[in-house]
Design a protein around this motif. Structure first.
Motif, PDB file in Angstrom:
ATOM      1  N   ASP A 195      48.246  72.542  11.402  1.00 12.68           N
ATOM      2  CA  ASP A 195      47.611  71.882  12.549  1.00 12.68           C
ATOM      3  C   ASP A 195      47.626  72.790  13.779  1.00 12.68           C
ATOM      4  O   ASP A 195      46.629  72.895  14.506  1.00 12.68           O
ATOM      5  N   ILE A 196      48.759  73.447  14.018  1.00 14.39           N
ATOM      6  CA  ILE A 196      48.858  74.371  15.157  1.00 14.39           C
ATOM      7  C   ILE A 196      47.865  75.515  15.006  1.00 14.39           C
ATOM      8  O   ILE A 196      47.157  75.867  15.962  1.00 14.39           O
ATOM      9  N   LEU A 197      47.791  76.071  13.814  1.00 12.75           N
ATOM     10  CA  LEU A 197      46.855  77.170  13.561  1.00 12.75           C
ATOM     11  C   LEU A 197      45.409  76.722  13.766  1.00 12.75           C
ATOM     12  O   LEU A 197      44.608  77.433  14.380  1.00 12.75           O
ATOM     13  N   LYS A 198      45.088  75.530  13.274  1.00 11.54           N
ATOM     14  CA  LYS A 198      43.735  75.003  13.428  1.00 11.54           C
ATOM     15  C   LYS A 198      43.377  74.839  14.907  1.00 11.54           C
ATOM     16  O   LYS A 198      42.287  75.214  15.345  1.00 11.54           O
ATOM     17  N   LYS A 199      44.324  74.315  15.690  1.00 13.62           N
ATOM     18  CA  LYS A 199      44.080  74.131  17.124  1.00 13.62           C
ATOM     19  C   LYS A 199      43.894  75.470  17.836  1.00 13.62           C
ATOM     20  O   LYS A 199      43.041  75.608  18.713  1.00 13.62           O
ATOM     21  N   LYS A 200      44.683  76.465  17.453  1.00 11.74           N
ATOM     22  CA  LYS A 200      44.537  77.795  18.065  1.00 11.74           C
ATOM     23  C   LYS A 200      43.189  78.410  17.735  1.00 11.74           C
ATOM     24  O   LYS A 200      42.542  79.025  18.583  1.00 11.74           O
ATOM     25  N   LYS A 201      42.748  78.243  16.492  1.00 12.69           N
ATOM     26  CA  LYS A 201      41.445  78.786  16.091  1.00 12.69           C
ATOM     27  C   LYS A 201      40.306  78.090  16.845  1.00 12.69           C
ATOM     28  O   LYS A 201      39.349  78.734  17.265  1.00 12.69           O
ATOM     29  N   GLU A 202      40.428  76.759  17.002  1.00 12.20           N
ATOM     30  CA  GLU A 202      39.398  76.023  17.751  1.00 12.20           C
ATOM     31  C   GLU A 202      39.363  76.461  19.205  1.00 12.20           C
ATOM     32  O   GLU A 202      38.287  76.631  19.784  1.00 12.20           O
ATOM     33  N   ALA A 203      40.545  76.660  19.796  1.00 10.38           N
ATOM     34  CA  ALA A 203      40.601  77.112  21.205  1.00 10.38           C
ATOM     35  C   ALA A 203      39.980  78.492  21.338  1.00 10.38           C
ATOM     36  O   ALA A 203      39.261  78.760  22.313  1.00 10.38           O
ATOM     37  N   LYS A 204      40.221  79.363  20.397  1.00 15.66           N
ATOM     38  CA  LYS A 204      39.651  80.711  20.439  1.00 15.66           C
ATOM     39  C   LYS A 204      38.136  80.647  20.309  1.00 15.66           C
ATOM     40  O   LYS A 204      37.411  81.331  21.026  1.00 15.66           O
ATOM     41  N   SER A 240      49.755  73.493   1.630  1.00 12.11           N
ATOM     42  CA  SER A 240      50.836  73.096   2.529  1.00 12.11           C
ATOM     43  C   SER A 240      51.385  71.753   2.073  1.00 12.11           C
ATOM     44  O   SER A 240      50.801  70.710   2.330  1.00 12.11           O
ATOM     45  N   ILE A 241      52.546  71.799   1.430  1.00 11.65           N
ATOM     46  CA  ILE A 241      53.120  70.588   0.862  1.00 11.65           C
ATOM     47  C   ILE A 241      54.166  69.985   1.799  1.00 11.65           C
ATOM     48  O   ILE A 241      54.177  68.777   2.022  1.00 11.65           O
ATOM     49  N   SER A 242      54.993  70.815   2.391  1.00 11.81           N
ATOM     50  CA  SER A 242      56.048  70.287   3.260  1.00 11.81           C
ATOM     51  C   SER A 242      55.468  69.844   4.602  1.00 11.81           C
ATOM     52  O   SER A 242      54.396  70.289   5.026  1.00 11.81           O
ATOM     53  N   LYS A 243      56.200  68.963   5.281  1.00 12.93           N
ATOM     54  CA  LYS A 243      55.767  68.477   6.591  1.00 12.93           C
ATOM     55  C   LYS A 243      55.667  69.622   7.595  1.00 12.93           C
ATOM     56  O   LYS A 243      54.731  69.688   8.386  1.00 12.93           O
ATOM     57  N   GLU A 244      56.620  70.556   7.525  1.00 10.24           N
ATOM     58  CA  GLU A 244      56.612  71.702   8.433  1.00 10.24           C
ATOM     59  C   GLU A 244      55.371  72.569   8.221  1.00 10.24           C
ATOM     60  O   GLU A 244      54.742  73.037   9.170  1.00 10.24           O
ATOM     61  N   ALA A 245      55.006  72.771   6.975  1.00 11.62           N
ATOM     62  CA  ALA A 245      53.822  73.585   6.674  1.00 11.62           C
ATOM     63  C   ALA A 245      52.558  72.902   7.155  1.00 11.62           C
ATOM     64  O   ALA A 245      51.642  73.551   7.677  1.00 11.62           O
ATOM     65  N   GLN A 246      52.491  71.585   7.018  1.00  8.67           N
ATOM     66  CA  GLN A 246      51.328  70.839   7.493  1.00  8.67           C
ATOM     67  C   GLN A 246      51.229  70.897   9.017  1.00  8.67           C
ATOM     68  O   GLN A 246      50.128  71.038   9.568  1.00  8.67           O
ATOM     69  N   GLU A 247      52.369  70.825   9.688  1.00  9.73           N
ATOM     70  CA  GLU A 247      52.376  70.941  11.151  1.00  9.73           C
ATOM     71  C   GLU A 247      51.936  72.341  11.582  1.00  9.73           C
ATOM     72  O   GLU A 247      51.185  72.496  12.553  1.00  9.73           O
ATOM     73  N   ALA A 248      52.387  73.356  10.855  1.00  7.92           N
ATOM     74  CA  ALA A 248      51.974  74.724  11.160  1.00  7.92           C
ATOM     75  C   ALA A 248      50.472  74.893  10.962  1.00  7.92           C
ATOM     76  O   ALA A 248      49.809  75.584  11.745  1.00  7.92           O
TER      77      ALA A 248
END
Length: 83
Positions: free
Chosen positions: A68-77, A58-66
């Motif tokens: 982070d969102i994915l990581k948070k969803k996985k942790e919540a699950k 993930s090189i772009s800022k948008e990809a890095q933010e995505a």
């Protein structure tokens, strides 16, 4: 034993036989030193290329933010499953 265990054992046996013959001065493989160097270098380059391609880069800022969102969803699950 499964097929992969047999294949790994056979590969190890061949490698050990090759090393034993080489230590006694025999050249069991018909390769010159330069050919081996090129093969090793090419293999390392190919492995590095596959590894870099396979991983999520993930090189772009948008990809890095995505990410982070994915990581948070996985942790919540995971936390929801633990209860």
């Amino acid at each position: 034993m499964d097929k992969m265990t047999i294949a790994r054992t056979a590969a190890l046996a061949l490698a050990l036989i090759n090393q034993l013959l080489a230590s006694f001065g025999y050249s069991p493989l018909p390769f010159e030193e330069q050919q081996v160097e090129i093969a090793v270098s090419s293999t390392l380059s190919a492995a590095a290329a596959v590894w870099a391609w396979w991983k999520n880069n993930s090189i772009s800022k948008e990809a890095q933010e995505a990410d982070d969102i994915l990581k948070k969803k996985k942790e919540a699950k995971r936390n929801a499953i633990k209860g």
